[in-house]
Scaffold this motif. Structure first.
Motif, PDB file in Angstrom:
ATOM      1  N   PHE A 123      36.398  25.905  14.016  1.00 35.75           N
ATOM      2  CA  PHE A 123      36.175  24.547  14.481  1.00 35.75           C
ATOM      3  C   PHE A 123      35.096  24.559  15.546  1.00 35.75           C
ATOM      4  CE2 PHE A 123      40.514  24.684  12.921  1.00 35.75           C
ATOM      5  CZ  PHE A 123      40.531  23.582  12.090  1.00 35.75           C
ATOM      6  N   ALA A 124      34.153  23.657  15.414  1.00 33.32           N
ATOM      7  CA  ALA A 124      33.059  23.566  16.377  1.00 33.32           C
ATOM      8  C   ALA A 124      33.566  22.967  17.680  1.00 33.32           C
ATOM      9  CB  ALA A 124      31.944  22.702  15.810  1.00 33.32           C
ATOM     10  N   SER A 125      32.898  23.348  18.760  1.00 31.88           N
ATOM     11  CA  SER A 125      33.275  22.779  20.053  1.00 31.88           C
ATOM     12  C   SER A 125      32.968  21.285  20.040  1.00 31.88           C
ATOM     13  CB  SER A 125      32.520  23.470  21.175  1.00 31.88           C
ATOM     14  OG  SER A 125      31.133  23.278  21.034  1.00 31.88           O
ATOM     15  N   THR A 126      33.719  20.564  20.829  1.00 29.65           N
ATOM     16  CA  THR A 126      33.573  19.112  20.861  1.00 29.65           C
ATOM     17  C   THR A 126      32.695  18.685  22.037  1.00 29.65           C
ATOM     18  OG1 THR A 126      35.505  18.788  22.270  1.00 29.65           O
ATOM     19  CG2 THR A 126      35.883  18.864  19.888  1.00 29.65           C
ATOM     20  N   PRO A 127      32.115  17.493  21.952  1.00 23.71           N
ATOM     21  CA  PRO A 127      31.318  16.995  23.081  1.00 23.71           C
ATOM     22  C   PRO A 127      32.135  16.884  24.372  1.00 23.71           C
ATOM     23  CG  PRO A 127      30.864  15.706  21.123  1.00 23.71           C
ATOM     24  CD  PRO A 127      32.006  16.615  20.783  1.00 23.71           C
ATOM     25  N   SER A 128      33.420  16.557  24.254  1.00 27.50           N
ATOM     26  CA  SER A 128      34.233  16.449  25.468  1.00 27.50           C
ATOM     27  C   SER A 128      34.426  17.817  26.126  1.00 27.50           C
ATOM     28  CB  SER A 128      35.577  15.787  25.165  1.00 27.50           C
ATOM     29  OG  SER A 128      36.337  16.567  24.274  1.00 27.50           O
ATOM     30  N   GLN A 129      34.464  18.871  25.338  1.00 27.82           N
ATOM     31  CA  GLN A 129      34.545  20.215  25.914  1.00 27.82           C
ATOM     32  C   GLN A 129      33.253  20.558  26.650  1.00 27.82           C
ATOM     33  OE1 GLN A 129      35.589  22.275  22.265  1.00 27.82           O
ATOM     34  NE2 GLN A 129      37.416  23.049  23.297  1.00 27.82           N
ATOM     35  N   GLU A 130      32.141  20.196  26.059  1.00 29.67           N
ATOM     36  CA  GLU A 130      30.855  20.432  26.708  1.00 29.67           C
ATOM     37  C   GLU A 130      30.792  19.672  28.036  1.00 29.67           C
ATOM     38  OE1 GLU A 130      28.716  22.597  25.396  1.00 29.67           O
ATOM     39  OE2 GLU A 130      29.863  22.827  23.542  1.00 29.67           O
ATOM     40  N   GLU A 131      31.272  18.442  28.046  1.00 30.57           N
ATOM     41  CA  GLU A 131      31.299  17.645  29.272  1.00 30.57           C
ATOM     42  C   GLU A 131      32.211  18.290  30.312  1.00 30.57           C
ATOM     43  OE1 GLU A 131      32.330  13.568  28.426  1.00 30.57           O
ATOM     44  OE2 GLU A 131      30.880  13.483  26.786  1.00 30.57           O
ATOM     45  N   GLU A 132      33.346  18.799  29.876  1.00 28.38           N
ATOM     46  CA  GLU A 132      34.281  19.462  30.791  1.00 28.38           C
ATOM     47  C   GLU A 132      33.648  20.707  31.403  1.00 28.38           C
ATOM     48  OE1 GLU A 132      37.697  20.327  32.976  1.00 28.38           O
ATOM     49  OE2 GLU A 132      37.116  18.484  31.978  1.00 28.38           O
ATOM     50  N   ILE A 133      32.963  21.483  30.608  1.00 26.44           N
ATOM     51  CA  ILE A 133      32.289  22.681  31.123  1.00 26.44           C
ATOM     52  C   ILE A 133      31.236  22.282  32.149  1.00 26.44           C
ATOM     53  CG2 ILE A 133      30.723  24.572  30.508  1.00 26.44           C
ATOM     54  CD1 ILE A 133      32.352  24.744  27.831  1.00 26.44           C
ATOM     55  N   ASN A 134      30.442  21.274  31.834  1.00 27.73           N
ATOM     56  CA  ASN A 134      29.428  20.803  32.783  1.00 27.73           C
ATOM     57  C   ASN A 134      30.067  20.271  34.057  1.00 27.73           C
ATOM     58  OD1 ASN A 134      27.198  21.491  31.198  1.00 27.73           O
ATOM     59  ND2 ASN A 134      27.315  19.583  30.049  1.00 27.73           N
TER      60      ASN A 134
END
Length: 127
Positions: free
Chosen positions: A5-16
């Motif tokens: 499963f590909a990472s989600t945009p919300s995960q990218e936002e959380e990392i940032n």
């Protein structure tokens, strides 16, 4: 066949968001504004590309959260191995975090408590 499963945009936002938290809440505890500005120029914890899988993004989030927990605590030596393991994992995912545990211990001893332009404002309204 393997399904990932590909990472989600919300995960990218959380990392940032976690990276911003380190810059605004963690680094000012240890380093001067000039040092933090240099970290930005060196692209410390800069996430230039998306993480390929859901697992990768979760691992990165967990590593950053663990580092935050350790750096917000009293920096006891018992956490040094955990710190180093998480730094190594971040490096494996291409995130530049060129610090060692002892650097934070030394920096905390030397750091005077002063205001930083990187810290989040306590309030937004000054009368």
């Amino acid at each position: 066949m393997k399904i990932v499963f590909a990472s989600t945009p919300s995960q990218e936002e959380e990392i940032n968001g976690l990276v911003r938290y380190i810059y605004s809440n963690i680094f000012p505890l240890y380093y001067s504004d000039e040092d933090i500005c240099e970290f930005e120029q060196l692209k410390v914890l800069h996430t230039s590309e998306d993480f390929s899988t859901l697992k990768d993004a979760f691992q990165v989030m967990t590593c950053i959260q663990t580092l935050i927990s350790i750096l917000e605590s009293s920096l006891e030596e018992q956490y040094e191995d955990v710190f180093n393991k998480n730094v190594s994992t971040l490096k494996d995912f291409g995130l530049f975090f060129p610090f060692e545990f002892e650097q934070f211990v030394d920096a905390k001893r030397l750091k005077n408590t002063m205001l930083s332009i990187y810290t989040k404002a306590d309030n937004e309204l000054i009368i």
